[in-house]
Design a protein around this motif. Structure first.
Motif, mmCIF file in Angstrom:
data_model
loop_
_atom_site.group_PDB
_atom_site.id
_atom_site.type_symbol
_atom_site.label_atom_id
_atom_site.label_comp_id
_atom_site.label_asym_id
_atom_site.label_seq_id
_atom_site.Cartn_x
_atom_site.Cartn_y
_atom_site.Cartn_z
ATOM 1 N N PHE A 305 6.700 -4.114 17.431
ATOM 2 C CA PHE A 305 6.030 -4.032 18.726
ATOM 3 C C PHE A 305 6.218 -2.666 19.381
ATOM 4 C CE2 PHE A 305 6.898 -8.528 18.038
ATOM 5 C CZ PHE A 305 5.634 -9.076 18.230
ATOM 6 N N ARG A 306 7.313 -1.994 19.037
ATOM 7 C CA ARG A 306 7.558 -0.644 19.515
ATOM 8 C C ARG A 306 7.919 0.236 18.322
ATOM 9 N NH1 ARG A 306 7.204 -0.012 24.676
ATOM 10 N NH2 ARG A 306 7.912 2.139 24.463
ATOM 11 N N CYS A 307 7.401 1.464 18.345
ATOM 12 C CA CYS A 307 7.644 2.368 17.220
ATOM 13 C C CYS A 307 8.778 3.337 17.553
ATOM 14 C CB CYS A 307 6.376 3.160 16.899
ATOM 15 S SG CYS A 307 6.629 4.394 15.598
ATOM 16 N N PRO A 308 9.808 3.400 16.694
ATOM 17 C CA PRO A 308 10.898 4.361 16.915
ATOM 18 C C PRO A 308 10.651 5.692 16.216
ATOM 19 C CG PRO A 308 11.498 2.884 15.144
ATOM 20 C CD PRO A 308 10.110 2.475 15.579
ATOM 21 N N ARG A 309 9.471 5.877 15.600
ATOM 22 C CA ARG A 309 9.228 7.058 14.761
ATOM 23 C C ARG A 309 8.047 7.901 15.253
ATOM 24 N NH1 ARG A 309 10.689 2.906 11.245
ATOM 25 N NH2 ARG A 309 12.500 3.377 9.924
ATOM 26 N N ASP A 310 7.812 7.956 16.549
ATOM 27 C CA ASP A 310 6.780 8.836 17.119
ATOM 28 C C ASP A 310 5.367 8.492 16.656
ATOM 29 O OD1 ASP A 310 8.735 10.349 18.495
ATOM 30 O OD2 ASP A 310 9.129 11.499 16.664
ATOM 31 N N MET A 311 5.141 7.256 16.254
ATOM 32 C CA MET A 311 3.800 6.816 15.882
ATOM 33 C C MET A 311 3.150 7.729 14.842
ATOM 34 S SD MET A 311 3.141 3.972 17.452
ATOM 35 C CE MET A 311 1.363 3.860 17.310
ATOM 36 N N ASN A 312 3.907 8.055 13.797
ATOM 37 C CA ASN A 312 3.380 8.939 12.755
ATOM 38 C C ASN A 312 2.131 8.377 12.083
ATOM 39 O OD1 ASN A 312 5.435 10.838 13.126
ATOM 40 N ND2 ASN A 312 6.828 9.722 11.784
ATOM 41 N N CYS A 313 2.001 7.064 12.068
ATOM 42 C CA CYS A 313 0.844 6.443 11.423
ATOM 43 C C CYS A 313 -0.465 6.713 12.170
ATOM 44 C CB CYS A 313 1.062 4.942 11.264
ATOM 45 S SG CYS A 313 1.419 4.090 12.818
ATOM 46 N N LEU A 314 -0.355 7.086 13.456
ATOM 47 C CA LEU A 314 -1.547 7.417 14.246
ATOM 48 C C LEU A 314 -1.539 8.879 14.680
ATOM 49 C CD1 LEU A 314 -2.174 4.286 16.525
ATOM 50 C CD2 LEU A 314 -3.219 4.880 14.329
ATOM 51 N N ASP A 315 -0.931 9.721 13.867
ATOM 52 C CA ASP A 315 -0.850 11.145 14.211
ATOM 53 C C ASP A 315 -2.140 11.852 13.808
ATOM 54 O OD1 ASP A 315 0.021 13.606 14.994
ATOM 55 O OD2 ASP A 315 1.293 13.949 13.237
ATOM 56 N N PHE A 316 -3.196 11.566 14.554
ATOM 57 C CA PHE A 316 -4.487 12.213 14.345
ATOM 58 C C PHE A 316 -4.802 13.089 15.553
ATOM 59 C CE2 PHE A 316 -4.832 8.329 11.811
ATOM 60 C CZ PHE A 316 -5.288 8.837 10.593
ATOM 61 N N SER A 317 -5.316 14.263 15.305
ATOM 62 C CA SER A 317 -5.728 15.120 16.406
ATOM 63 C C SER A 317 -7.015 14.568 17.018
ATOM 64 C CB SER A 317 -5.976 16.540 15.901
ATOM 65 O OG SER A 317 -7.137 16.561 15.070
ATOM 66 N N PRO A 318 -7.289 14.882 18.280
ATOM 67 C CA PRO A 318 -8.575 14.482 18.864
ATOM 68 C C PRO A 318 -9.768 14.951 18.038
ATOM 69 C CG PRO A 318 -7.084 15.173 20.596
ATOM 70 C CD PRO A 318 -6.397 15.488 19.285
ATOM 71 N N THR A 319 -9.668 16.132 17.452
ATOM 72 C CA THR A 319 -10.773 16.655 16.641
ATOM 73 C C THR A 319 -11.078 15.728 15.467
ATOM 74 O OG1 THR A 319 -10.283 18.942 17.239
ATOM 75 C CG2 THR A 319 -11.537 18.586 15.208
ATOM 76 N N GLU A 320 -10.036 15.229 14.800
ATOM 77 C CA GLU A 320 -10.250 14.330 13.660
ATOM 78 C C GLU A 320 -10.933 13.039 14.088
ATOM 79 O OE1 GLU A 320 -6.703 14.743 10.555
ATOM 80 O OE2 GLU A 320 -5.962 14.789 12.621
ATOM 81 N N VAL A 321 -10.518 12.490 15.221
ATOM 82 C CA VAL A 321 -11.130 11.252 15.717
ATOM 83 C C VAL A 321 -12.576 11.496 16.108
ATOM 84 C CG1 VAL A 321 -10.975 9.426 17.456
ATOM 85 C CG2 VAL A 321 -8.882 10.408 16.503
ATOM 86 N N ILE A 322 -12.831 12.609 16.764
ATOM 87 C CA ILE A 322 -14.198 12.944 17.183
ATOM 88 C C ILE A 322 -15.110 13.104 15.982
ATOM 89 C CG2 ILE A 322 -15.593 14.788 18.222
ATOM 90 C CD1 ILE A 322 -13.184 15.164 20.191
ATOM 91 N N GLU A 323 -14.630 13.737 14.934
ATOM 92 C CA GLU A 323 -15.445 13.905 13.727
ATOM 93 C C GLU A 323 -15.861 12.554 13.146
ATOM 94 O OE1 GLU A 323 -12.974 16.287 11.240
ATOM 95 O OE2 GLU A 323 -13.594 18.195 12.147
#
Length: 339
Positions: A305-323
């Motif tokens: 429920f809480r991530c102790p690892r800085d959410m590495n699995c969602l480490d996408f830049s805004p540019t990548e999401v926008i693309e």
């Protein structure tokens, strides 16, 4: 995810009366399921994350009495890969329900009259639910998610969109920045940056969606974009209203959350920030265009429920999401008027 199984039961037994026993949150989707005749809302002990400070047997006795009053012929117990059918089956047994069906890997004594062996954990949840009724001999003619939005709800949400300057037939992007827990949420600052740049690049209006508790997240997005570029319907219309808006949207940008499943059911293309808390194979959209974004990490699936690892699995830049969002809009042939 339960809708396909309920639909196929009703198709096979059109004269049957289906009562859905659901949690307060789960019951919010019931108006979208036309195969349900009645809803019993219960905060059952077996669905709580933590044990109560002290036993409350009177509450369980009340639940059993309520089930007994219903004089049900059968209890079909649908569970996820991590849940056990035995606690609700025992309540059904005490209520005098003669047929009790559930899926489990573990032996549960005589509380189930039909013990269905579970499919592998990676099975899609809709298929797992259908597996239960298939083992009982029900034919399954369709496996896709499906919801029915009441015309009154649809008209109310259309009026709300019009009041915010979005005319009928006008394309727009829906954004749902919330999720049930921190470990499933893409960083809100990045989400807001995606919103700001998408509004400029596409020329499309943004409609921010979510439950009442997600109003602060919506505000972060609204603060990042020009006033005329975005509107928030967060906390408005409930789950049926959310489905009505998604049915009109050109694209949904969201986390692994309820809006993702509603978007699939109404046919709205989507880009999903899918964290490593779950297996994609269990929950991913299958009948609607979707792009799931997740970085490979050794801790996935963590089911946390809480991530102790800085959410590495969602480490996408805004540019990548926008693309990815632009590619999905192009695939859907949405006319863009931005820069």
């Amino acid at each position: 995810m339960l809708g396909p199984a309920l639909r196929e039961i009703k198709r096979a037994l059109p004269e049957s009366r289906i009562t859905l026993l659901a949690s307060p949150s789960g019951s919010q989707a019931a108006p979208l399921l036309p195969w349900v005749d009645e809803v019993l809302i219960e905060r059952a002990l077996w669905q709580e994350l933590d044990a109560p400070a002290e036993p409350l047997p009177a509450e369980e006795h009340r639940l059993v009495a309520r089930l007994a009053t219903g004089r049900f012929d059968a209890a079909f117990i649908f569970t996820s890969f991590s849940q056990s059918p035995h606690p609700p089956a025992y309540a059904a047994y005490l209520a005098g329900i003669g047929v009790r069906v559930g899926q489990s890997k573990e032996f549960g004594g005589g509380v189930l009259t039909k013990w269905v062996r579970k499919l592998p954990d990676e099975t899609h949840q809709a298929d797992a639910n259908l597996h239960l009724i298939e083992e009982l001999g029900f034919p399954v003619l369709k496996r896709d998610l499906e919801v029915s939005v009441d015309e009154r709800v649809r008209a109310e949400m259309d009026l709300m969109l019009s009041a915010n300057g979005i005319s009928p037939g006008e394309p727009f992007i829906a954004m749902a920045p919330g999720a049930t827990c921190q470990a499933r949420r893409y960083d809100i600052n990045r989400f807001a940056e995606v919103a700001r740049r998408l509004a400029r690049l596409t020329g499309l209006r943004l409609v921010v969606l979510g439950g009442p508790g997600e109003v602060p997240l919506a505000r972060r997005i609204l603060d990042a974009v020009p006033l005329a570029s975005a509107v928030s319907l967060t906390g408005v219309g409930g789950v049926p209203g959310l489905a009505a808006v998604l049915k009109r949207a050109s694209l949904l940008l969201a986390n692994d959350s309820g809006p993702m499943h509603l978007a699939e059911a109404v046919g709205c293309p989507m880009v999903i920030l899918f964290s490593g808390t779950e297996l994609e194979s269990q929950w991913q959209p299958r009948s609607t265009p979707a792009r799931l974004m997740r970085r490979e990490t050794p801790c996935a699936p963590c089911y946390g429920f809480r991530c102790p690892r800085d959410m590495n699995c969602l480490d996408f830049s805004p540019t990548e999401v926008i693309e990815e969002a632009l590619a999905m809009l192009q695939r859907a042939r949405v006319h863009l008027t931005g820069e």
